[in-house]
Design an enzyme around this catalytic site. Structure first.
Site, PDB file in Angstrom:
ATOM      1  N   HIS A 330       0.964  -1.528  -0.064  1.00 56.10           N
ATOM      2  CA  HIS A 330       0.314  -0.152   0.161  1.00 56.10           C
ATOM      3  C   HIS A 330       0.880   1.191   0.325  1.00 56.10           C
ATOM      4  CE1 HIS A 330      -4.122  -1.438   0.402  1.00 56.10           C
ATOM      5  NE2 HIS A 330      -3.804  -2.438   1.240  1.00 56.10           N
ATOM      6  N   ARG A 519      -6.473  11.655   5.661  1.00 57.14           N
ATOM      7  CA  ARG A 519      -5.482  11.665   6.599  1.00 57.14           C
ATOM      8  C   ARG A 519      -4.859  12.711   6.290  1.00 57.14           C
ATOM      9  NH1 ARG A 519      -5.983   8.058  10.714  1.00 57.14           N
ATOM     10  NH2 ARG A 519      -3.633   9.820  10.785  1.00 57.14           N
ATOM     11  N   THR A 626      -8.396   6.780  -2.575  1.00 57.11           N
ATOM     12  CA  THR A 626     -10.251   6.243  -2.973  1.00 57.11           C
ATOM     13  C   THR A 626     -10.423   7.462  -2.890  1.00 57.11           C
ATOM     14  OG1 THR A 626      -9.813   5.405  -0.488  1.00 57.11           O
ATOM     15  CG2 THR A 626      -9.680   3.602  -2.613  1.00 57.11           C
TER      16      THR A 626
HETATM   17  C1  LIG Z   1     -11.720   7.253   1.569  1.00 62.32           C
HETATM   18  C2  LIG Z   1     -11.940   7.589   2.783  1.00 62.32           C
HETATM   19  C3  LIG Z   1      -9.945   7.915   2.856  1.00 62.32           C
HETATM   20  C4  LIG Z   1      -9.116   7.830   1.996  1.00 62.32           C
HETATM   21  O1  LIG Z   1      -9.417   8.789   0.965  1.00 62.32           O
HETATM   22  P1  LIG Z   1      -8.095   9.672  -0.003  1.00 62.32           P
HETATM   23  O2  LIG Z   1      -8.155  10.549  -0.565  1.00 62.32           O
HETATM   24  O3  LIG Z   1      -7.947   8.229  -1.070  1.00 62.32           O
HETATM   25  O4  LIG Z   1      -6.367   9.824   0.879  1.00 62.32           O
HETATM   26  C5  LIG Z   1      -9.984   8.338   4.266  1.00 62.32           C
HETATM   27  N1  LIG Z   1     -11.018   8.282   5.531  1.00 62.32           N
HETATM   28  C6  LIG Z   1     -11.911   8.753   5.536  1.00 62.32           C
HETATM   29  C7  LIG Z   1     -12.728   8.312   6.699  1.00 62.32           C
HETATM   30  C8  LIG Z   1     -12.342   7.540   3.683  1.00 62.32           C
HETATM   31  O5  LIG Z   1     -13.810   7.836   3.625  1.00 62.32           O
END
Ligand SMILES: *Cc1c(COP(=O)(O)O)cnc(C)c1O
Length: 788
Positions: A330, A519, A626
């Site tokens: 990852h 994050r 994601t």
């Molecule tokens: C989807 C999601 C993430 C991942 O976000 P990225 O922009 O891909 O880092 C992190 N936290 C929550 C609560 C999410 O729903």
């Protein structure tokens, strides 16, 4: 399946005479949960039986960021409306359950991915089950005090856990040197959409072997029992709130081993019950390791197979393990590649450590036999300089290794795992991440879902997201685009109302909603976003930027509690927000809001309301992302770099419908060795002005010195990194240009809506259904089961 009357009766029975109108939302939630759980129990049981008698896959993950279950379960059971009516007839409202807490058993993307994967497998009827830890405390809750992050424990089970079943009969013992604990599983149903199939998420809770009250009158015994109780329960007490590197070494390793050892015992027990032998284990089982956290499973499976009751030799046991395990990488961040001190592993898990050494011996023999040169084999050693390298064990001892987006897999092959790719090229695959459209469209955006279903004449997109491609034919249909814009407006108004209530801040739903949610991390470059806002601020003030369409910049992010720079960036963004707010001119055009306690439920509201999706990590640092997919699916254009899945998003939806900027990976390889951020800083007045706000009194860190530290990290570096190692200053001007281009384009609402629409139409690839079908076919070799 469940009609309104059945729901009503079930809820009333479960309330045991409490009047629904006086019941708390938690009581109503519990009653609804009991009713639904009872109704689905037969299908769940049938599905589990089917899994146990098929070739199946298990997803091992330290994190499952499932979020709130109740609405999602009603949605996939197709009883949302019945439940709304049942609640209404009981004199209450289903929306009262908005106060129910998320199950935040994960940090971010990696944990949310695990939850999306289980959802997809359930919907695709694939025999996949999740295994993890039932943390008493999930990811901390965040609030701000004077712009600084504060943390409070997330006691998410305080009012019960309506969607889990304790399976006492499946409890097992897990042994550490000098300590034995009981692992008790709690099962959560993972309900498929448009199918009766229900998958399982089994989360282990650590408990003492002896009950606490034995021999209360023997003080010595009492104290021993009390101590054991505390120590046992420590293991599943808290999710480590760190996104990349891990502290608290020993307890962390205990957590990893605890759930791996328990899960493997469980799997072997079920396998023996189904087949009467373990000889065919590798024919019937695949285990996916979500990052390196569960890699201790590899030597543990070998250990369990070698126990007298199983009786396999090391060679045979390890041979099976190498067919069963598969590893997902990852991250390419070197500091996140897990290593364990040999002394720690040996002291805590002596038998497992012995197996690791045997694996290492076999590895060296094999490298010699394969003719791998000595220097390369030494670089690859599983145990090196007193450390056990988990990613190396993972690649060596598993059948497949995959990255999570095309660019990420390429980076693994030609840098991070280059030596390994050379020896085992056939093991490497790409599996671009995905998201479930059930939660990330159907649930969070019923208004847009309704429009898509109407235009398609079917809601089959809920299980075939590629169907959205057909809607490209409406890309120039102003009537449809108007309806899309009206829906987007509604979602923006809903979000604005929620933010007003939750954060006490007013935002203008007529402005552009430009959203960065993820994050807080240096590589994700929230600081770059803040700099761009300052760049606009100074530009608007001195007239070098003529005018812009009003825009609201929304941030949502948690920082690891011990990550000083990330916390400083949160504070800085709050300071920028204040600065903008205080300016009579600029505040007409720009608003900055940092929402508190960003989590799955907040994300559901934010993604539906976004116009612009900020995905601005330094090229080569974000494995996939994601969040970018969730925002795209809800009709936000991506303002981002050529990184992670952004590249594939643009490939699908068209570069002309998104805003791509910044240095690419290949360019950075050329640039970084001689990059001089000081030079840029001194030669470019605008960049200097923005960066100097860190130290010239424009923005104030309250005397902590944290802003100065950020400033030095950009200009001088630190003992562990070069100056501005994420290239903020280098990318700043191309970023601002892209942002301004996007802002300008927005004024032609129809042209911009077309871009947004085309992003929705081309999001099909990013369904986790696609990802999971690919794992099932090309890694796990599993087939759909039937449950009738
Ligand atoms: C989807 C999601 C993430 C991942 O976000 P990225 O922009 O891909 O880092 C992190 N936290 C929550 C609560 C999410 O729903």
């Amino acid at each position: 399946m469940m009609k309104k009357e059945a729901l009503k009766t079930g809820i009333l029975n479960a309330l045991h005479g409490v009047d629904p109108k006086t019941a708390t939302p938690q009581q109503l939630h519990q009653a609804l949960g009991e009713t639904v759980m009872e109704a689905i129990a037969p299908d769940w049981k049938k599905s589990m039986d089917a899994h146990e008698h098929s070739r199946r896959a298990c997803y091992f993950s330290m994190e499952f960021l499932v979020g709130r279950a109740v609405y999602n379960n009603l949605l996939v059971l197709d009883v949302m409306q019945e439940a709304e009516e049942a609640f209404a007839e009981l004199g209450v409202s289903l929306s009262d359950l908005e106060v129910i807490e998320d199950a935040a058993l994960g940090n971010g993307g990696l944990g949310r991915l695990a939850a999306c994967f289980l959802d997809s497998a359930a919907t695709l009827d694939l025999p996949l089950d999740g295994y993890g830890i039932r943390y008493k405390y999930g990811l901390f809750k965040q609030y701000f005090e004077d712009g600084c992050q504060k943390e409070v424990p997330d006691d998410w089970m305080r009012y019960g856990d309506a969607w889990s079943v304790r399976r006492e009969e499946d409890a097992v013992l897990v042994e550490f040197a000098g300590q034995t604990v009981r692992a008790v599983p709690y099962d959560m149903p993972v309900i498929g959409c448009k199918t009766k199939h229900i998958g399982n998420l089994r989360l282990w809770q650590a408990e003492p072997v002896h009950t606490f009250d034995f021999d209360l009158f023997n003080q010595q015994k009492y104290l021993e029992a009390a101590a054991e109780t505390v120590y046992a329960e420590d293991i599943s007490r808290v999710l480590y709130p760190s996104d990349d590197t891990w502290e608290g070494k020993k307890l962390r390793l205990k957590q990893q081993y605890f759930f791996c050892a328990a899960s493997l015992q469980d799997i072997l027990k079920k396998h023996k019950a189904a087949y009467g032998t373990l000889d065919n284990l590798a024919d019937k089982l695949a285990i996916q390791l979500n990052d390196t956290h569960p890699v201790i499973s590899v030597p543990e499976l070998v250990r369990q197979l070698m126990l007298p009751e199983n009786g396999y030799t090391f060679e045979r046991a390890f041979g099976m393990a190498r067919q069963i395990f598969h590893y997902t990488n990852h991250t390419v961040m070197p500091e996140a590649l897990e290593k364990w001190d040999c002394n720690l592993v040996q002291q805590l898990l002596p038998a497992v450590y012995d197996i690791i050494l045997r694996i290492e011996e076999q590895f060296m023999t094999e490298m010699y036999q394969k003719g791998v040169d000595k220097a390369q084999a030494n670089r690859m050693k599983l145990v090196q300089d007193g450390m056990v390298h988990m990613a190396r064990i993972a690649v060596y001892a598993s059948a497949h290794t995959n990255g999570v987006a095309a660019i990420h897999t390429e980076i693994l092959k030609d840098s991070v795992l280059k030596d390994w790719y050379q020896v085992y090229p056939e093991r490497f695959q790409n599996k671009t991440n995905g998201i479930t459209q059930r939660r990330w469209l159907a649930l969070c955006n019923p208004e847009l879902s309704g429009l898509l279903t109407e235009l398609l004449g079917s809601d089959d997109w809920k299980i075939h997201l590629d169907d959205l491609k057909q809607l490209e034919r409406y890309a120039d249909d102003t009537a449809v685009l108007e309806r899309f814009l009206a829906i987007k407006q509604t979602k923006k108004e809903q979000l604005a109302a929620y933010i007003a209530e939750k954060e006490g801040v007013q935002i203008d739903p007529q402005s552009i909603f430009d959203i960065q949610i993820k994050r807080l991390h240096e590589y994700k470059r929230q600081l770059l976003n803040a700099f761009s806002i300052l760049y606009l601020y100074f530009g608007l003030k001195d007239g070098s930027i003529a005018d812009i369409t009003p825009v609201t910049f929304l941030f949502g992010a948690k920082s690891a509690p011990g990550y000083r720079r990330a916390k400083a960036i949160i504070k800085f963004i709050h300071e920028v927000a204040k600065l903008v707010e205080a300016d009579p001119l600029v505040s007409q055009k720009i608003k900055v809001v940092f929402v508190s306690n960003y989590n799955v439920s907040y994300a559901e509201k934010l993604v539906a309301a976004a116009d612009v999706s900020e995905q601005i990590s330094t090229a080569g640092t974000e494995a996939s992302g994601t969040g970018n997919m969730k925002l795209m699916l809800n009709g936000a254009v991506t303002l981002g770099t050529y990184d992670g899945a952004n590249i594939e998003i643009v490939e699908e939806a068209g570069e002309e419908n998104n805003y791509i900027f910044g240095a690419k990976v290949e360019e950075l390889e050329q640039i970084m060795p001689t990059y001089d951020s000081r030079k840029l800083f001194s030669e470019n007045e605008k960049i200097r002005r923005v960066v100097e706000t860190l130290i010239d009194g424009t923005c104030c860190d309250g005397g902590s010195g944290d802003f100065r530290e950020l400033y030095y990290s950009l200009l001088d570096g630190a003992s562990w990194h070069a100056p501005d190692n994420y290239y903020l200053l280098g990318d700043l001007e191309s970023y601002v240009a892209a942002k301004l281009r996007c802002n300008g384009d927005y004024t032609d609402r129809m042209a911009f809506a077309k871009k947004q629409w085309l992003n929705i139409c081309n999001a099909g690839k990013f369904s986790s259904d696609r990802t999971i079908a690919d794992y099932a076919e090309n890694i796990w070799n599993i087939q759909a089961v039937t449950v009738d």
